[in-house]
Design a protein around this motif. Structure first.
Motif, short mmCIF file in Angstrom:
data_model
loop_
_atom_site.label_atom_id
_atom_site.label_comp_id
_atom_site.label_asym_id
_atom_site.label_seq_id
_atom_site.Cartn_x
_atom_site.Cartn_y
_atom_site.Cartn_z
N GLY A 151 0.83 -1.21 0.00
CA GLY A 151 0.00 0.00 0.00
C GLY A 151 0.85 1.26 0.00
N ALA A 152 1.88 1.26 0.83
CA ALA A 152 2.73 2.44 0.92
C ALA A 152 3.42 2.69 -0.42
CB ALA A 152 3.77 2.26 2.03
N VAL A 153 3.93 1.62 -1.03
CA VAL A 153 4.64 1.79 -2.31
C VAL A 153 3.67 2.18 -3.42
CG1 VAL A 153 5.99 0.59 -4.08
CG2 VAL A 153 6.50 0.21 -1.65
N ALA A 154 2.52 1.49 -3.48
CA ALA A 154 1.56 1.78 -4.55
C ALA A 154 1.04 3.21 -4.44
CB ALA A 154 0.41 0.77 -4.50
N GLY A 155 0.76 3.64 -3.23
CA GLY A 155 0.24 5.00 -3.03
C GLY A 155 1.25 6.05 -3.47
N ARG A 156 2.48 5.86 -3.05
CA ARG A 156 3.54 6.81 -3.44
C ARG A 156 3.73 6.81 -4.94
NH1 ARG A 156 6.76 5.14 1.06
NH2 ARG A 156 7.89 3.69 -0.29
N ALA A 157 3.76 5.62 -5.53
CA ALA A 157 4.00 5.53 -6.96
C ALA A 157 2.84 6.17 -7.73
CB ALA A 157 4.18 4.08 -7.38
N ALA A 158 1.62 5.98 -7.24
CA ALA A 158 0.46 6.57 -7.93
C ALA A 158 0.53 8.09 -7.87
CB ALA A 158 -0.84 6.07 -7.30
N ALA A 159 0.92 8.62 -6.71
CA ALA A 159 1.03 10.08 -6.59
C ALA A 159 2.13 10.61 -7.50
CB ALA A 159 1.30 10.47 -5.13
N ALA A 160 3.22 9.87 -7.57
CA ALA A 160 4.33 10.31 -8.43
C ALA A 160 3.91 10.28 -9.89
CB ALA A 160 5.55 9.41 -8.21
N ALA A 161 3.04 9.33 -10.22
CA ALA A 161 2.63 9.19 -11.61
C ALA A 161 1.83 10.40 -12.10
CB ALA A 161 1.81 7.92 -11.79
N ILE A 162 1.13 11.07 -11.18
CA ILE A 162 0.36 12.24 -11.60
C ILE A 162 1.29 13.31 -12.11
CG2 ILE A 162 -1.49 13.80 -10.92
CD1 ILE A 162 -1.35 12.40 -8.19
N ASP A 163 2.39 13.49 -11.39
CA ASP A 163 3.35 14.49 -11.83
C ASP A 163 3.86 14.15 -13.21
OD1 ASP A 163 2.97 15.64 -9.38
OD2 ASP A 163 4.69 14.63 -8.47
N ASP A 164 4.20 12.86 -13.38
CA ASP A 164 4.69 12.44 -14.69
C ASP A 164 3.65 12.71 -15.76
OD1 ASP A 164 6.80 11.57 -13.27
OD2 ASP A 164 6.31 9.42 -13.42
N LEU A 165 2.42 12.39 -15.42
CA LEU A 165 1.35 12.51 -16.39
C LEU A 165 1.12 13.98 -16.74
CD1 LEU A 165 -0.91 10.82 -17.86
CD2 LEU A 165 -2.41 11.67 -16.06
N ASN A 166 1.10 14.83 -15.72
CA ASN A 166 0.90 16.25 -15.98
C ASN A 166 1.99 16.79 -16.89
OD1 ASN A 166 -1.35 16.16 -14.44
ND2 ASN A 166 -0.40 17.05 -12.60
N LEU A 167 3.18 16.30 -16.63
CA LEU A 167 4.31 16.69 -17.44
C LEU A 167 4.07 16.28 -18.89
CD1 LEU A 167 6.81 18.03 -16.19
CD2 LEU A 167 7.99 15.82 -16.37
N GLU A 168 3.65 15.02 -18.99
CA GLU A 168 3.42 14.45 -20.32
C GLU A 168 2.33 15.22 -21.06
OE1 GLU A 168 1.46 10.35 -21.52
OE2 GLU A 168 3.02 10.15 -19.99
N LEU A 169 1.20 15.44 -20.36
CA LEU A 169 0.08 16.14 -20.99
C LEU A 169 0.47 17.58 -21.32
CD1 LEU A 169 -2.94 14.84 -18.90
CD2 LEU A 169 -2.25 14.15 -21.20
N GLY A 170 1.25 18.18 -20.40
CA GLY A 170 1.71 19.55 -20.61
C GLY A 170 2.51 19.66 -21.90
N THR A 171 3.40 18.71 -22.13
CA THR A 171 4.24 18.79 -23.33
C THR A 171 3.42 18.53 -24.59
OG1 THR A 171 4.89 16.53 -22.90
CG2 THR A 171 6.48 18.24 -22.31
N THR A 172 2.46 17.60 -24.48
CA THR A 172 1.70 17.35 -25.71
C THR A 172 0.84 18.55 -26.08
OG1 THR A 172 0.09 16.22 -24.34
CG2 THR A 172 1.57 14.83 -25.64
N GLU A 173 0.42 19.29 -25.07
CA GLU A 173 -0.40 20.48 -25.37
C GLU A 173 0.40 21.52 -26.16
OE1 GLU A 173 -3.56 20.36 -21.78
OE2 GLU A 173 -2.35 22.16 -21.95
#
Lengths: 561, 463, 451
Positions: free
Chosen positions: B440-462
């Motif tokens: 749970g601790a690892v999955a939660g942290r990884a999921a939160a980190a993924a949002i940053d990655d995703l925002n980055l990704e979406l930001g660049t595609t925009e």
């Protein structure tokens, strides 16, 4: 001094024979290597045959079945559920066979009634829409355990001795005559007599082997060659009763096409495959799947229903002419008394083989007649007219059940199980909590059973059905152990918990999918995680260095400030 | 319009709560959806880390199909595959676990961080965090078992404490006979005097009254036959206490006011009072569930319970990314969208894994669940043996993303935690809660980190 | 089957149910009931209930979630009452223990069970069977339960003379007689009847004030917000109109909740026929169905399709929503509330059991979490204990208050001294136990958006 007879085998035939001989004045000892019914009797389909199943292929068996069916309803009412039976014809099943079945039933004196598919579905709503018509016959369900216990109890009342957990390891032959048997105890008897590993000799004027599928092994101990044609059959147990009537498929070569309501469950089965060793044969996934698939043709909901267990039984078939067929389905269901004096020149020894649960009484009568003849004793059989203990009208008890503080469905189940013994069993001091919630078994019934079978939870299970419901002992095995703790030696309760838990697992593992897999996981979590039963330091003699572990937050945590 | 959040956790047991909090503490806006009450209500309330290490090789004790061969339970006991324990600390055994075990995948620090998150969430209601050592706690089966954290209510019962003990049971409480528990503890070699006594308490209640009924009566100190419940209980036990310095009861000493109930009993008996974890039904589990949900609320996690997630949709053009899950609200399928999702639906008991005659599957995302094709290879003949089914679950990578049959992540933004994850036989290892906390601790942290990655990704595609 | 006539003959002119809100309500024509039987879900009796036992793996999570078992030692709990009892049945066994009447139908067991056992359905069926087969129709309990469960019938008469009714219903000697003769507890104050029912108000204002073929909802107001708390119903209308919805108010009868709880399935079905027919018609007009009472929405969504087989019942169930739930799905409520000005109010929120069942008990708390100056505090998951008509029965009053004790405690411990809940009978109990004023979340939204 009456003649002493040893009857080997605690199944229906053995207990029935013991009862019959005891009633005729013999000095009888029954020996059984496990609990009563531990062999084939406890692993049957529980089908009280009307004989209709054999009416076309084996009329002699059919007539016997119908006759015994009538008798058992009289003498063993509390062991029988009068469900009635249907032979269903599905779309595409041959008309000719249906008509033939009807005719032959008539010929064998089996009452029938032809009903439409619609009427059949009105009676049993889960029957397939493909049922075109059906023959109603007086089939029923029979509880083999209660039947055996009633027979054994009545035998004891007539002076017999019953030795359970006593395995015959040798048949003693002296100068061409059997003089007794040697037994090895696997534990104390239900009366607490003897202990594991004891070897004893039981002298006898005559020995009857009522060991069914094991008759070959028994005969060999007396140096006799006896070739049985045994076959295995798988039965799969549903969690709930989808049906209240015995259902058979109306086809010539039926295998696995009988569905029998039994207590809280329905039993699907059974296939018919030859085996060599009645104690060791494969139990296969394909057999379980086959029973479900065949039953689902008649009752489609079965395909998705929860199954809680599967078990296998071995038919004690005997083929007097083994060259006539290679298909176990064709071996006669008739029974035979093999007099080993006549057959093998060994005096004082007979084996009773073949037959059906439904005809156990007649088999017992025949073998008892045979023994009488051997000794020139003139005593007539009364087992067909004298009711078994517990079988008087249970409905007379209804009004008394509220007295025992049992919630009504539990009280009802107790009554169904106990027959006229209910008031005596349930009348205990103090609280009477439910121990097995699946089958509705209360402390009073458990204590009564412990009194009868001793520190033997499997025996308690057979007496009461405790642990035979949907959780398969997950929630009651430890409770049952706690119930027997007080009056038995230290460690016995712990061992019995393990023994029963393993026994329950043996059948449950065959139906390990869907809800039963979830159940298994929950049981595993309860027994291994919460109770640590799998690594109990008391059982495994591990020396634990308690000082090496957390001893609490010094002072403040552990003094409950 | 979908209901939105950064991280959406599917499942509300201990692993769901842990991953939700871990994600929230890493800056995500988190929502948790849970269908039914958690399996904590069936568990003991003890938080196991790792107590035993089963043999590295998964053994099977037969060839071909099972057989009716008569076998004694002792044969099973004698041939049970090797395993070591009880481990003095959970961390002693991690290196010896098989490769696919979540602890092997995530490392010991994941367990440490999961346990410390737990300590944080439950505050002083649990003990054990002062040491890395396991505590040996008496079970209602009369054994002791190693555990990493234990409720304050069970603290006075631990077996490495030399104080003499009385175990008290009730006649109508059928789960244990106190005398048998005491006898078995003695046989387990505990370093203290222990006796058992069966006492009469609330005998006016019908024999099958629920444990919650007893708890409530003690919580509110109801009068039972004229005497306040706590006093009545103390009076019934008193004559048996003798020299015992601590008294253990089945776990039914109150719910809301459990601390108060215990304190009053201690005062009246002049001995420490503790509960032996019992269940199901489990009051310690219920209390833990309450505590975890209060913590969830305090951490600002949005949650809703009562409705199942029944399906998912992927983003148009990117089938490897989950965009929404569908929540069945009494017949209507409502979409919930998020940037990352956590699968914390449980195992076979919690219904995060399901099966039929042909296969075992994960019903929400249909993630790959490694399994032998033949149903008869899912189990072994010893009831307590090394069952493959006990290890079934999704197979995660080091960030807890479930992998498909080829070893690639099923989805780029799906993480898994808890009993839905395979590889551990948590029952035999005594590792259930530990695995949930670590994953749970690892999955939660990884999921939160993924949002940053995703925002980055979406930001660049925009751009 | 209803004798309600449609005043509007041309269905294309205007959706039929926006009939200006006929203040004349459908009459509960008892004769309709005589010809109308319960359509048995399980045509041959209890077979499916036995099969429902297949899902039970005995975990007892239901028992530990049952508010009645926790205070009433005689109640065997949902596991016994449901799957265990049904599994032990054989065909000929019909007797059902009278403990079934102790179940309050809070349906917590449903939301507890990890394994989808149809517990409340089993309870409802068993209760129906018990009432039909084992309860004398002349018994005091039967008559009392029938009156209580047909609250709508009494309320309809009372609301014609509200002041008299309000006086009489709470007049000591009358209540004493009611307790003695009918077993209705005298400890509770009967709810006041509004001087103007919601439907009268709706009719007087000329029905819907927004016409919008694209956004249309049919309002199932239920009995209580019609007769007793029309301010909740008005808030619902105003809030939905604020978001530009056209509100339809179709003819309707009781949702059946109190009847299920009393095993009066025949009555419930009669009402259901009207409701399903009328509500299905609004679906054809493009509307979704909205309820402001969480028990009403639960009944339409879950109990209807479980218990009855009525044409289009699935359709109605599949298109029914609770009001706030609906807005959260279709509107940006948080955005709309972001500028709201509410001065420093604190509410102690109690999530009704039936809201929990639909996954709705956190939405009010969550919605107002980011609104300035408003604090909605969830007081935890205890049951209020009243469970509709349950707490009105003299013999159940104590149990009801004992269950409620924990909630009263938590309410008092919470910061606010105004209560909040979606369920009218929970509100009754909250008020009874604490003296707090109780508001519906819709009223707070109304304040925020329309003040």
């Amino acid at each position: 001094m009456p003649h002493s007879i040893v009857v080997i085998g605690g199944g229906a035939t053995g207990t029935g024979t013991a009862r019959d001989l005891a009633m005729r004045g013999f000095n009888v000892t029954l020996v059984e290597r496990g609990n009563l019914t531990e062999g084939t009797t406890g692993r049957t389909h529980g089908h009280l045959h009307s004989g209709a199943r054999y009416a076309v292929s084996d009329q002699e068996s059919a007539v016997d079945c119908m006759q015994e069916n009538r008798i058992l309803r009289d003498i063993a009412g509390h062991c029988i559920e009068d469900t009635g039976g249907l032979f269903v014809q599905l779309e595409g099943d041959p008309d000719e066979y249906f008509e033939k079945k009807l005719e032959d039933c008539e010929e064998c004196g089996i009452p029938t009634e032809v009903i439409s598919g619609e009427e059949a579905r009105r009676r049993e709503p889960y029957l397939s829409a493909n049922v075109e018509r059906a023959i109603w016959v007086p089939d029923g369900a029979i509880d083999p355990f209660r039947l055996c216990v009633a027979n054994a109890a009545d035998a004891v009342d007539h002076g017999a001795t019953v030795e359970t957990h006593a395995e015959v390891v040798d048949v003693l032959v002296d100068d061409g005559s059997v003089t007794g048997v040697e037994i090895e105890r696997h534990g104390p008897t239900y009366l607490g007599k003897g202990s594991e590993g004891d070897i004893e000799t039981l002298q006898a004027d005559y020995v009857v082997s009522a060991t069914g599928a094991w008759a070959g092994q028994l005969a060999e101990m007396a140096g006799i060659e006896l070739k049985m044609s045994i076959s295995k059959g798988a039965m799969v147990v549903t969690n709930v009763r989808q049906l209240d009537t015995v259902i058979n498929r109306c086809l010539p070569k039926g295998e696995g096409d009988t569905i029998i309501p039994h207590e809280t469950t329905v039993l699907l089965g059974a296939n018919d495959d030859p085996v060599d060793d009645p104690d060791n044969y494969p139990e296969e996934q394909r057999e379980v799947d086959m029973m479900i698939d065949i039953a689902a043709e008649m009752v489609p909901v079965v395909a998705d229903a929860r199954m809680i267990r599967a078990y296998w039984g071995v038919r004690p078939l005997y083929d007097p002419d083994p060259r006539s067929t290679t298909d176990p389905g064709d071996v006669t269901r008739n029974y035979f008394i093999l007099d080993h004096a006549e057959r093998d020149s060994v005096e004082g020894f007979a084996s009773v083989v073949g037959g059906k649960l439904t005809t156990y009484r007649e088999m017992s009568e025949s073998v008892a007649d045979h023994v009488c003849e051997a000794f020139g004793v003139d005593a007539t059989c009364r087992t067909h007219e004298k009711p078994l203990p517990g079988s008087t009208d249970p409905s007379a008890l209804d009004d008394r059940m509220d007295e025992f503080d049992l919630r009504s469905p539990i009280a009802r189940r107790s009554r169904q199980r106990l027959g006229d013994r209910a008031p005596e069993v349930l009348d205990i001091d103090g609280a009477n909590p439910t121990i097995c919630a699946c089958e509705g078994v209360s402390r009073a019934e458990i204590q009564d059973a412990i009194g009868r079978v001793g520190a033997n939870l499997n025996g308690v299970r057979l007496q009461t059905r405790a642990s035979m419901g949907n959780c398969q002992g997950g929630f009651c095995t430890h409770r049952l152990g706690a119930e027997l703790y007080l009056d038995h030696e230290r460690g016995a309760a712990r061992d019995e918990i393990d023994r029963l838990y393993q026994e329950r697992w043996k059948g449950q593992r065959h139906t390990l999918w869907g809800e039963q897999l979830s159940q298994a996981m929950l049981n595993h979590m309860l027994h291994a995680t919460t109770m640590n039963h799998d690594a109990d330091p008391a059982v495994f003699d591990d020396e634990i260095d308690y000082g090496a572990y957390d001893s609490g937050v010094a002072a403040e945590g552990s003094h409950g400030d | 319009m979908a209901i939105e959040s950064d991280v959406l956790v599917v499942g509300g047991g201990i692993s769901g709560v842990t991953s939700a909090v871990a994600a929230a503490r890493n800056g995500a806006d988190v929502r948790l959806i849970s269908h039914k009450k958690t399996t904590l209500r069936q568990a003991s309330g003890l938080v196991d880390g790792l107590g035993y290490v089963p043999g590295r090789s998964q053994s099977t004790d037969r060839e071909g199909s099972p057989s009716q061969k008569r076998r004694d339970f002792r044969e099973f006991r004698d041939n049970r595959s090797e395993y070591w324990g009880p481990l003095i600390t959970p961390f002693d055994g991690i290196d010896s676990l098989p490769d696919g075990h979540p602890y092997s995948v995530l490392g010991a620090d994941a367990l440490r961080s999961g346990l410390s998150l737990f300590d944080d969430l439950v505050g002083d209601s649990y003990l054990g965090g002062h040491t890395e050592k396991n505590a040996l706690v008496p079970t209602f089966g009369g054994t002791v078992k190693p555990t990493a954290r234990y409720p304050r209510a069970a603290a006075a019962g631990i077996a490495s404490d030399n104080r003499s003990m009385l175990v008290a049971g009730f006649r109508s409480f059928t789960d244990f006979d106190a005398r048998m528990v005491a006898d078995n503890l003695e046989a387990a070699g505990v370093p203290f005097e222990v006796t058992g006594a069966e006492i009469a308490f609330a005998d006016l209640f019908p024999a099958d009254a629920e444990v919650t009924r007893f708890a409530k009566a003690l919580d509110h100190d109801e009068r039972i036959d004229g005497t306040p419940a706590r006093q009545a209980l103390a009076d019934a036990v008193s004559p048996h206490v003798g020299d015992a310095e601590r008294v253990g009861f089945p776990a039914l000493l109150g719910d809301d006011n459990a601390d108060e109930v215990r304190a009053e009993l201690e005062e009246r008996l002049g001995a420490a009072v503790f509960e032996i974890p019992t269940g199901p039904p489990s009051l310690p589990g219920l209390r833990l569930e309450d505590r975890l949900y209060a913590a969830l609320d305090a951490e600002g996690v949005k949650y809703e319970t009562g409705c199942p997630v029944v399906g998912y949709e992927t983003a148009a053009g990117t089938p490897s990314r989950v965009e929404t899950v569908l929540v069945d609200r009494s017949g209507q399928e409502i979409p919930y969208s998020a940037s990352a999702f956590v699968l914390a639906t449980g195992g076979f008991v919690g219904k995060g894994l399901d099966s039929d005659r042909d296969r075992v599957f994960e019903p929400v995302f249909d993630c790959h669940v490694p399994q032998p094709p033949d149903r008869y290879d899912w189990f072994v003949d010893d009831a307590f043996g090394d069952h493959p089914y006990a290890r079934f679950g999704v197979n995660p990578d080091a960030t807890m993303r479930p992998l498909d049959a080829d070893g690639d992540p099923e989805f780029t933004n799906l993480y898994a935690a808890g009993s839905a994850v395979g590889g551990a036989d948590v029952a035999r290892e005594k590792s259930a809660s530990g695995v949930s906390l670590a994953t749970g601790a690892v999955a939660g942290r990884a999921a939160a980190a993924a949002i940053d990655d995703l925002n980055l990704e979406l930001g660049t595609t925009e751009i | 089957m209803t004798n309600e006539t449609n005043e509007n003959d041309d269905p294309t002119a205007q959706p039929r149910a926006t009939d200006g809100g006929s203040a004349v309500e459908p009459v509960d024509d008892a004769s309709a009931g005589e010809n109308s039987e319960i359509v048995e879900v399980f045509p041959e009796g209890d077979l499916d209930l036995r099969a429902g036992a297949d899902d039970c793996y005995k975990c007892t999570t239901c028992d530990i979630s049952c508010p009645v078992a926790e205070v009433d030692e005689e109640f065997p709990g949902p596991k016994f009452q449901g799957p265990e009892q049904w599994r032990l049945k054989r065909k000929e066994d019909i007797d059902i223990g009278d403990s079934i009447t102790s179940c309050s139908n809070c349906m917590r067991c449903d939301s507890a069970c990890p394994s989808d056992v149809p517990l409340s359905q089993m309870h409802n069926e068993a209760r129906g069977e018990y009432v039909d087969e084992q309860m004398s129709v002349l018994s005091r309990e039967y008559i009392r339960n029938r009156i209580l469960s047909n609250y709508r019938t009494s309320a309809r008469f009372a609301s014609k003379v509200p002041r008299f009714a309000n006086f009489m219903m709470n007049f000591g000697p009358v209540r004493w007689v009611m307790e003695k003769t009918l077993g209705v507890t005298k400890e509770r104050e009967f709810p006041e009847f509004a001087e103007q029912t919601f439907r009268e108000w709706w009719h007087d204002r000329g029905g819907a004030q927004v016409q919008n073929a694209d956004k249309r909802v049919a309002y199932f107001h239920g009995c209580y917000s019609n007769y007793n708390t029309p301010e909740v119903a008005k808030a619902m209308v105003r809030v939905f109109e604020y978001f530009d919805y056209e509100v339809l108010v179709p003819p309707q009868q009781c949702s059946g909740t109190p009847m299920f709880a009393n095993g009066m399935l025949t009555d419930a079905r009669r009402h259901a026929v009207t409701n399903v027919t009328e509500l299905a018609a609004t679906i054809d007009d493009g509307a979704d169905i909205i309820a402001s009472c969480t028990s009403c929405s639960l009944s339409l969504r879950q109990e209807y399709p479980e218990l009855f087989d009525i044409d289009r019942i699935e359709d109605v169930a599949g298109n029914t929503f609770e009001a706030l739930e609906y807005l959260r799905i279709h509107e940006d409520l948080e955005e709309a509330l972001s500028d709201a000005e509410l001065d420093g109010q604190s509410f102690a929120y109690h999530g009704p059991c039936h809201a929990r069942n639909q996954g709705l008990h956190r939405q009010a708390v969550e919605l107002f979490r980011d609104v300035d100056d408003v604090h909605v505090e969830d007081v935890g998951d205890s049951c209020s204990g009243i469970s509709g008509t349950y707490g009105w029965k003299a013999e159940k009053y104590k149990t009801s208050m004992k269950i409620g004790e924990e909630m009263f405690d938590h309410l008092e411990r919470a910061e606010g001294d105004t209560g909040m809940t979606e369920c009218p009978t929970c509100a009754m109990q909250m008020e009874h136990g604490t003296g707090y004023e109780i508001r519906h979340p819709l009223q707070l939204i109304e304040d925020a958006l329309l003040a």
